[in-house]
Write a protein that holds these residues in place. Structure first.
Motif, PDB file in Angstrom:
ATOM      1  N   PRO A 205     -36.254  38.241  19.048  1.00 58.85           N
ATOM      2  CA  PRO A 205     -35.806  37.947  17.686  1.00 58.85           C
ATOM      3  C   PRO A 205     -36.933  38.111  16.668  1.00 58.85           C
ATOM      4  CG  PRO A 205     -36.259  35.915  18.850  1.00 58.85           C
ATOM      5  CD  PRO A 205     -36.414  37.009  19.860  1.00 58.85           C
ATOM      6  N   ALA A 206     -36.583  37.930  15.390  1.00 56.33           N
ATOM      7  CA  ALA A 206     -37.564  38.087  14.319  1.00 56.33           C
ATOM      8  C   ALA A 206     -38.785  37.202  14.565  1.00 56.33           C
ATOM      9  CB  ALA A 206     -36.929  37.745  12.973  1.00 56.33           C
ATOM     10  N   GLY A 207     -39.960  37.772  14.316  1.00 54.79           N
ATOM     11  CA  GLY A 207     -41.197  37.030  14.528  1.00 54.79           C
ATOM     12  C   GLY A 207     -41.718  37.135  15.937  1.00 54.79           C
ATOM     13  N   SER A 208     -41.002  37.867  16.788  1.00 53.29           N
ATOM     14  CA  SER A 208     -41.413  38.042  18.181  1.00 53.29           C
ATOM     15  C   SER A 208     -41.483  39.538  18.449  1.00 53.29           C
ATOM     16  CB  SER A 208     -40.409  37.354  19.116  1.00 53.29           C
ATOM     17  OG  SER A 208     -40.761  37.532  20.465  1.00 53.29           O
ATOM     18  N   ASN A 209     -42.607  40.132  18.121  1.00 53.79           N
ATOM     19  CA  ASN A 209     -42.734  41.591  18.155  1.00 53.79           C
ATOM     20  C   ASN A 209     -43.081  42.102  19.546  1.00 53.79           C
ATOM     21  OD1 ASN A 209     -42.571  42.119  15.128  1.00 53.79           O
ATOM     22  ND2 ASN A 209     -44.256  40.653  15.222  1.00 53.79           N
ATOM     23  N   GLY A 210     -42.653  43.341  19.805  1.00 60.48           N
ATOM     24  CA  GLY A 210     -42.966  43.979  21.078  1.00 60.48           C
ATOM     25  C   GLY A 210     -43.306  45.435  20.849  1.00 60.48           C
ATOM     26  N   SER A 211     -42.387  46.326  21.226  1.00 58.18           N
ATOM     27  CA  SER A 211     -42.634  47.761  21.063  1.00 58.18           C
ATOM     28  C   SER A 211     -41.787  48.396  19.968  1.00 58.18           C
ATOM     29  CB  SER A 211     -42.348  48.485  22.387  1.00 58.18           C
ATOM     30  OG  SER A 211     -40.987  48.293  22.765  1.00 58.18           O
ATOM     31  N   GLN A 212     -40.769  47.696  19.487  1.00 58.93           N
ATOM     32  CA  GLN A 212     -39.837  48.300  18.536  1.00 58.93           C
ATOM     33  C   GLN A 212     -40.460  48.389  17.133  1.00 58.93           C
ATOM     34  OE1 GLN A 212     -35.760  46.787  18.792  1.00 58.93           O
ATOM     35  NE2 GLN A 212     -36.250  45.852  20.775  1.00 58.93           N
ATOM     36  N   PHE A 213     -40.140  49.505  16.462  1.00 58.79           N
ATOM     37  CA  PHE A 213     -40.702  49.690  15.123  1.00 58.79           C
ATOM     38  C   PHE A 213     -39.755  50.499  14.252  1.00 58.79           C
ATOM     39  CE2 PHE A 213     -42.121  53.241  17.694  1.00 58.79           C
ATOM     40  CZ  PHE A 213     -42.092  54.360  16.861  1.00 58.79           C
ATOM     41  N   LEU A 214     -39.977  50.395  12.954  1.00 61.50           N
ATOM     42  CA  LEU A 214     -39.219  51.145  11.951  1.00 61.50           C
ATOM     43  C   LEU A 214     -40.152  52.099  11.222  1.00 61.50           C
ATOM     44  CD1 LEU A 214     -37.222  48.234  10.217  1.00 61.50           C
ATOM     45  CD2 LEU A 214     -36.458  49.664  12.130  1.00 61.50           C
ATOM     46  N   ILE A 215     -39.595  53.244  10.853  1.00 60.73           N
ATOM     47  CA  ILE A 215     -40.281  54.132   9.908  1.00 60.73           C
ATOM     48  C   ILE A 215     -39.315  54.330   8.741  1.00 60.73           C
ATOM     49  CG2 ILE A 215     -41.433  56.335   9.533  1.00 60.73           C
ATOM     50  CD1 ILE A 215     -41.814  56.618  12.508  1.00 60.73           C
ATOM     51  N   PHE A 216     -39.739  53.934   7.559  1.00 59.90           N
ATOM     52  CA  PHE A 216     -38.865  53.999   6.379  1.00 59.90           C
ATOM     53  C   PHE A 216     -38.898  55.407   5.780  1.00 59.90           C
ATOM     54  CE2 PHE A 216     -39.483  49.534   6.955  1.00 59.90           C
ATOM     55  CZ  PHE A 216     -38.304  48.948   6.511  1.00 59.90           C
ATOM     56  N   PHE A 217     -37.713  56.010   5.632  1.00 64.66           N
ATOM     57  CA  PHE A 217     -37.629  57.337   5.013  1.00 64.66           C
ATOM     58  C   PHE A 217     -37.210  57.238   3.550  1.00 64.66           C
ATOM     59  CE2 PHE A 217     -33.789  56.651   7.612  1.00 64.66           C
ATOM     60  CZ  PHE A 217     -32.797  56.640   6.634  1.00 64.66           C
ATOM     61  N   LEU A 241     -39.619  63.429   8.812  1.00 65.80           N
ATOM     62  CA  LEU A 241     -39.062  62.106   8.538  1.00 65.80           C
ATOM     63  C   LEU A 241     -37.855  62.212   7.618  1.00 65.80           C
ATOM     64  CD1 LEU A 241     -39.241  59.042   8.804  1.00 65.80           C
ATOM     65  CD2 LEU A 241     -40.891  59.038   6.905  1.00 65.80           C
ATOM     66  N   ALA A 242     -37.947  63.050   6.586  1.00 65.79           N
ATOM     67  CA  ALA A 242     -36.817  63.236   5.666  1.00 65.79           C
ATOM     68  C   ALA A 242     -35.623  63.842   6.401  1.00 65.79           C
ATOM     69  CB  ALA A 242     -37.233  64.122   4.498  1.00 65.79           C
ATOM     70  N   LYS A 243     -35.880  64.770   7.312  1.00 61.24           N
ATOM     71  CA  LYS A 243     -34.805  65.381   8.100  1.00 61.24           C
ATOM     72  C   LYS A 243     -34.101  64.331   8.958  1.00 61.24           C
ATOM     73  CE  LYS A 243     -34.027  68.722  11.825  1.00 61.24           C
ATOM     74  NZ  LYS A 243     -34.676  69.656  12.791  1.00 61.24           N
ATOM     75  N   ILE A 244     -34.890  63.465   9.585  1.00 65.42           N
ATOM     76  CA  ILE A 244     -34.313  62.397  10.404  1.00 65.42           C
ATOM     77  C   ILE A 244     -33.438  61.482   9.543  1.00 65.42           C
ATOM     78  CG2 ILE A 244     -34.918  60.298  11.699  1.00 65.42           C
ATOM     79  CD1 ILE A 244     -37.334  61.840  12.803  1.00 65.42           C
ATOM     80  N   GLY A 245     -33.887  61.200   8.340  1.00 68.52           N
ATOM     81  CA  GLY A 245     -33.127  60.324   7.459  1.00 68.52           C
ATOM     82  C   GLY A 245     -31.779  60.881   7.061  1.00 68.52           C
ATOM     83  N   LYS A 246     -31.579  62.185   7.205  1.00 68.12           N
ATOM     84  CA  LYS A 246     -30.314  62.818   6.822  1.00 68.12           C
ATOM     85  C   LYS A 246     -29.348  62.982   7.991  1.00 68.12           C
ATOM     86  CE  LYS A 246     -32.497  65.426   3.057  1.00 68.12           C
ATOM     87  NZ  LYS A 246     -32.894  66.774   2.575  1.00 68.12           N
TER      88      LYS A 246
END
Length: 286
Positions: A205-217, A241-246
Motif C-alpha cells: 500500500p501507499a508509503g510501502s515502496n518496492g519495485s513499482q514506479f510511474l513515469i509521467f508523460f 515516452l510520448a508514444k507510450i502515453g498515446k
C-alpha cells in the motif's frame, strides 16, 4: 665431664637459636617482598581493568564508530503474497547520499528512456533501483497500466499491482502541496507537483515502496496530498515516452480501463553511477 657436657649443650642451643633467628629474619623479609609484589600486582590489575573497561584493548574495528544505517528495508511475507520475489535486500550502510545516477530503460516502444536519479533527495529510492537493476529484476517485465493521471505504471513482474521484491521501504522526497490561497477570490488551479518526465515510486500500500514506479508523460497536479515519492527525471527518450502515453487502454480484470492495448515491455533496465559520484552504487555492492 658434666660441666663440659652442659657447656656443649648450651653452645648447641645458642647455635640453634641463632639459626632460628636468622631464619625468622629471612622469613619476615620474604613476606615483605611478597606483600609488596602483591600490592604492586593489585595496582597493575586495577589499572589494566580500568583500561579494559575504557576500551584500551579494543581492536581498531571496535574503536571506530560503526557506520550508521542510511536505508532500512522492511521484510514482506512472501508466503502471503506469491507475487513477491525474494531477491535479498540492498545494503543498509555505505550507500551514496549525494549526486546523481543514470537509469536507462530499454523498451519495445522505441529509443531507450534515460532518467537522472536524484541520489541527494531520494538516496533509498536510488539505491533500490540500482540494487534491483543489478539483479535484472525489471528485465522482461511489462508496464501493466496507463493511468488517467498521465503516467505509465511499471516495475511489477506479476502485472497485478501487488508484486515486487520481498521487502519495502518508506516514502522519501514527497512533493508538498503549496499553502492554500488566502481567499476564495484568489483561488488558483492545483499546483503541478509531478511535471512531465517525473519518475516516482508507487507504494503497495501507499508509503510501502518496492519495485513499482510511474513515469509521467504529462503534468499532474494532484488535488489531495501527494502519495508518490519522486526519485528522478527523464532526460532522454521523450519521444518514446510520448508514444507510450498515446497507447489506448482496455478494461483489465478488475474492470478498470487502464490496461495498455499493446504490450509495453521493459527489455532491460540499468543504473550507472555518474562520473561525479564518489561512492559505488548499490548494485555494485550486491
Amino acid at each position: 665431664m658434666a660441666p663440659s657436657k652442659d657447656r656443649q649443650r648450651r653452645l648447641a642451643r645458642a647455635k640453634f637459636d641463632r639459626q632460628m633467628a636468622r631464619r625468622a629474619v629471612r622469613e619476615r623479609k620474604r613476606r615483605r617482598v611478597l606483600a609488596g609484589a602483591g600490592t604492586a600486582l593489585a595496582v597493575v590489575l586495577v589499572a589494566v581493568g580500568g583500561a579494559w573497561i575504557g576500551g584500551a584493548f579494543d581492536s581498531k574495528e571496535n574503536t571506530a564508530a560503526e557506520a550508521p544505517d542510511i536505508c532500512l528495508w522492511s521484510p514482506r511475507d512472501v508466503s502471503g503474497n506469491t507475487a513477491l520475489k525474494d531477491v535479498g535486500t540492498p545494503p543498509t550502510k555505505d550507500l551514496p547520499q549525494t549526486g546523481t545516477e543514470t537509469m536507462t530503460i530499454d523498451t519495445n516502444q522505441g529509443a531507450a528512456i534515460t532518467a537522472t536519479l536524484d541520489v541527494t533527495s531520494a538516496p533509498c529510492g536510488a539505491a533500490n533501483f540500482s540494487y534491483l537493476a543489478g539483479k535484472k529484476f525489471f528485465d522482461g517485465t511489462d508496464c501493466h497500466e496507463i493511468l488517467d493521471i498521465g503516467a505509465v505504471h511499471c516495475g511489477d513482474p506479476s502485472g497485478t499491482g501487488q508484486g515486487g521484491p520481498a521487502y519495502s521501504y518508506y516514502d522519501e522526497n514527497l512533493p508538498v502541496q503549496p499553502e492554500p490561497a488566502p481567499s476564495p477570490s484568489a483561488a488558483a488551479k492545483p499546483a503541478v507537483l509531478y511535471p512531465t518526465g517525473t519518475v516516482a515510486t508507487v507504494g503497495s500500500p501507499a508509503g510501502s515502496n518496492g519495485s513499482q514506479f510511474l513515469i509521467f508523460f504529462k503534468d499532474y497536479a494532484p488535488t489531495t496530498d501527494p502519495v508518490y515519492s519522486i526519485v528522478g527525471q527523464v532526460t532522454g527518450g521523450q519521444d518514446t515516452l510520448a508514444k507510450i502515453g498515446k497507447i489506448p487502454t482496455v478494461t483489465d480484470g478488475a474492470g478498470e480501463k487502464v490496461k495498455p492495448k499493446e504490450k509495453i515491455t521493459i527489455k532491460s533496465l540499468t543504473v550507472a553511477a555518474d562520473t561525479a559520484a564518489a561512492a559505488p552504487t548499490a548494485s555494485a555492492q550486491s
